[in-house]
Design an enzyme around this catalytic site. Structure first.
Site, PDB file in Angstrom:
ATOM      1  N   ARG A  32       5.200  10.853  -0.562  1.00  0.00           N
ATOM      2  CA  ARG A  32       5.338   9.546  -1.212  1.00  0.00           C
ATOM      3  C   ARG A  32       4.299   9.391  -2.320  1.00  0.00           C
ATOM      4  O   ARG A  32       3.190   9.892  -2.216  1.00  0.00           O
ATOM      5  CB  ARG A  32       5.178   8.424  -0.187  1.00  0.00           C
ATOM      6  CG  ARG A  32       6.476   8.113   0.531  1.00  0.00           C
ATOM      7  CD  ARG A  32       6.339   6.837   1.324  1.00  0.00           C
ATOM      8  NE  ARG A  32       5.217   6.983   2.246  1.00  0.00           N
ATOM      9  CZ  ARG A  32       5.174   6.469   3.471  1.00  0.00           C
ATOM     10  NH1 ARG A  32       6.186   5.756   3.912  1.00  0.00           N
ATOM     11  NH2 ARG A  32       4.121   6.639   4.246  1.00  0.00           N
ATOM     12  N   ARG A  73     -10.987 -11.523   3.259  1.00  0.00           N
ATOM     13  CA  ARG A  73     -11.244 -10.360   2.420  1.00  0.00           C
ATOM     14  C   ARG A  73     -12.564 -10.491   1.662  1.00  0.00           C
ATOM     15  O   ARG A  73     -13.035  -9.530   1.075  1.00  0.00           O
ATOM     16  CB  ARG A  73     -10.115 -10.172   1.391  1.00  0.00           C
ATOM     17  CG  ARG A  73      -8.823  -9.696   2.005  1.00  0.00           C
ATOM     18  CD  ARG A  73      -7.791  -9.463   0.917  1.00  0.00           C
ATOM     19  NE  ARG A  73      -6.450  -9.281   1.455  1.00  0.00           N
ATOM     20  CZ  ARG A  73      -5.968  -8.113   1.864  1.00  0.00           C
ATOM     21  NH1 ARG A  73      -6.687  -7.030   1.795  1.00  0.00           N
ATOM     22  NH2 ARG A  73      -4.744  -8.030   2.334  1.00  0.00           N
ATOM     23  N   ARG A 126       1.169  13.738   4.979  1.00  0.00           N
ATOM     24  CA  ARG A 126       2.450  13.126   5.342  1.00  0.00           C
ATOM     25  C   ARG A 126       3.582  13.675   4.489  1.00  0.00           C
ATOM     26  O   ARG A 126       3.426  13.880   3.284  1.00  0.00           O
ATOM     27  CB  ARG A 126       2.404  11.611   5.085  1.00  0.00           C
ATOM     28  CG  ARG A 126       1.584  10.821   6.049  1.00  0.00           C
ATOM     29  CD  ARG A 126       1.646   9.374   5.575  1.00  0.00           C
ATOM     30  NE  ARG A 126       0.766   8.503   6.316  1.00  0.00           N
ATOM     31  CZ  ARG A 126       0.424   7.279   5.907  1.00  0.00           C
ATOM     32  NH1 ARG A 126       0.872   6.824   4.743  1.00  0.00           N
ATOM     33  NH2 ARG A 126      -0.368   6.531   6.628  1.00  0.00           N
ATOM     34  N   ARG A 164      -8.082   3.721  -2.907  1.00  0.00           N
ATOM     35  CA  ARG A 164      -7.835   2.632  -1.955  1.00  0.00           C
ATOM     36  C   ARG A 164      -8.962   2.537  -0.931  1.00  0.00           C
ATOM     37  O   ARG A 164      -9.375   1.446  -0.536  1.00  0.00           O
ATOM     38  CB  ARG A 164      -6.503   2.837  -1.239  1.00  0.00           C
ATOM     39  CG  ARG A 164      -5.330   2.228  -1.994  1.00  0.00           C
ATOM     40  CD  ARG A 164      -4.009   2.836  -1.609  1.00  0.00           C
ATOM     41  NE  ARG A 164      -3.626   2.589  -0.227  1.00  0.00           N
ATOM     42  CZ  ARG A 164      -2.766   3.356   0.452  1.00  0.00           C
ATOM     43  NH1 ARG A 164      -2.232   4.426  -0.120  1.00  0.00           N
ATOM     44  NH2 ARG A 164      -2.456   3.065   1.692  1.00  0.00           N
ATOM     45  N   LYS A 200      -4.931   1.034  12.416  1.00  0.00           N
ATOM     46  CA  LYS A 200      -5.044  -0.391  12.724  1.00  0.00           C
ATOM     47  C   LYS A 200      -3.741  -0.952  13.302  1.00  0.00           C
ATOM     48  O   LYS A 200      -3.759  -1.670  14.299  1.00  0.00           O
ATOM     49  CB  LYS A 200      -5.427  -1.148  11.449  1.00  0.00           C
ATOM     50  CG  LYS A 200      -5.755  -2.590  11.678  1.00  0.00           C
ATOM     51  CD  LYS A 200      -6.138  -3.277  10.381  1.00  0.00           C
ATOM     52  CE  LYS A 200      -4.924  -3.541   9.522  1.00  0.00           C
ATOM     53  NZ  LYS A 200      -5.134  -4.611   8.532  1.00  0.00           N
TER      54      LYS A 200
END
Ligand SMILES: [Zn+2]
Length: 214
Positions: free
Chosen positions: A160, A88, A127, A171, A13
């Site tokens: 992370r 939201r 990542r 999420r 995004k």
């Protein structure tokens, strides 16, 4: 060009929003940023929001809508804007529609970058970040020369805390629960553009501009 962009974390995004900002010369309006700015500028709405926050309460939708109204009335929004992080909920979407109609602003398009969850989980859990200089790598798409060692400063690469599969899946679940009714709402309004976010970045961008030129 009055836009809204939806995309799960890791769907790209931010990248696509940058292309929109450049092409149309419009600001990206993030509710978090304008809330902070309104409080810093001590606007009426900002002070109202601060009272709720100081009391440990959530800032109500009516106050957020007031802050958005002030922001959309500013000069740099005349050519358009990209609304980010709002609405939201269905209630917020309805309140926003009413606000925009009162301001004689129409929503041109709502873009949704669709990427299957499994792919996003792969993108995020792969990542690796340098513990020292912050450089980022990806085990598949952008691997470091030596495994788990930074190309630039030879420090150790780490994952992370938020980049583990369980956190990412939870999420994503929350994202889908939240956006499904909104996607319905904007589809019925006739402004929804759903893009295949699994393509290369440049292809997604091309698809997006094609959809926006219609
Ligand atoms: Zn490094």
């Amino acid at each position: 060009m009055n836009l809204m962009v939806f995309g799960a974390p890791g769907a790209g995004k931010g990248t696509q929003a940058k292309f929109l900002i450049e092409k149309y010369d419009i600001p990206q309006i993030s509710t978090g940023d304008i809330l902070r700015a309104a409080i810093a500028d001590k606007t009426d709405m900002g002070m109202e929001a601060k009272n709720f926050m100081d009391a440990g309460k959530l800032v109500p939708d009516s106050t957020i809508i007031g802050i958005i109204k002030d922001r959309l009335a500013q000069d740099d929004c005349k050519k358009g804007f990209i609304l980010d992080g709002f609405p939201r909920t269905l209630g917020q979407a309805e309140a926003l529609s009413e606000l925009m109609s009162n301001m004689n602003i129409s929503l041109d398009k709502v873009i949704s970058l669709n990427v299957p969850d499994e792919l996003i989980v792969g993108r995020i859990t792969g990542r690796r970040v340098c513990s020292s200089c912050g450089a980022s790598f990806h085990v598949d798409f952008n691997p470091s020369k030596k495994e788990d060692i930074c190309d630039y400063c030879e420090s150790e690469l780490i994952i992370r805390k938020d980049d583990n599969a369980e956190t990412v899946k939870s999420r994503l679940g929350a994202y889908h629960d939240q956006t499904a009714p909104l996607i319905d709402f904007y589809t019925k309004m006739g402004v929804m553009v759903e893009l295949d976010g699994t393509k290369d970045v440049s292809e997604v961008t091309a698809d997006m501009f094609t959809a926006l030129s219609k």
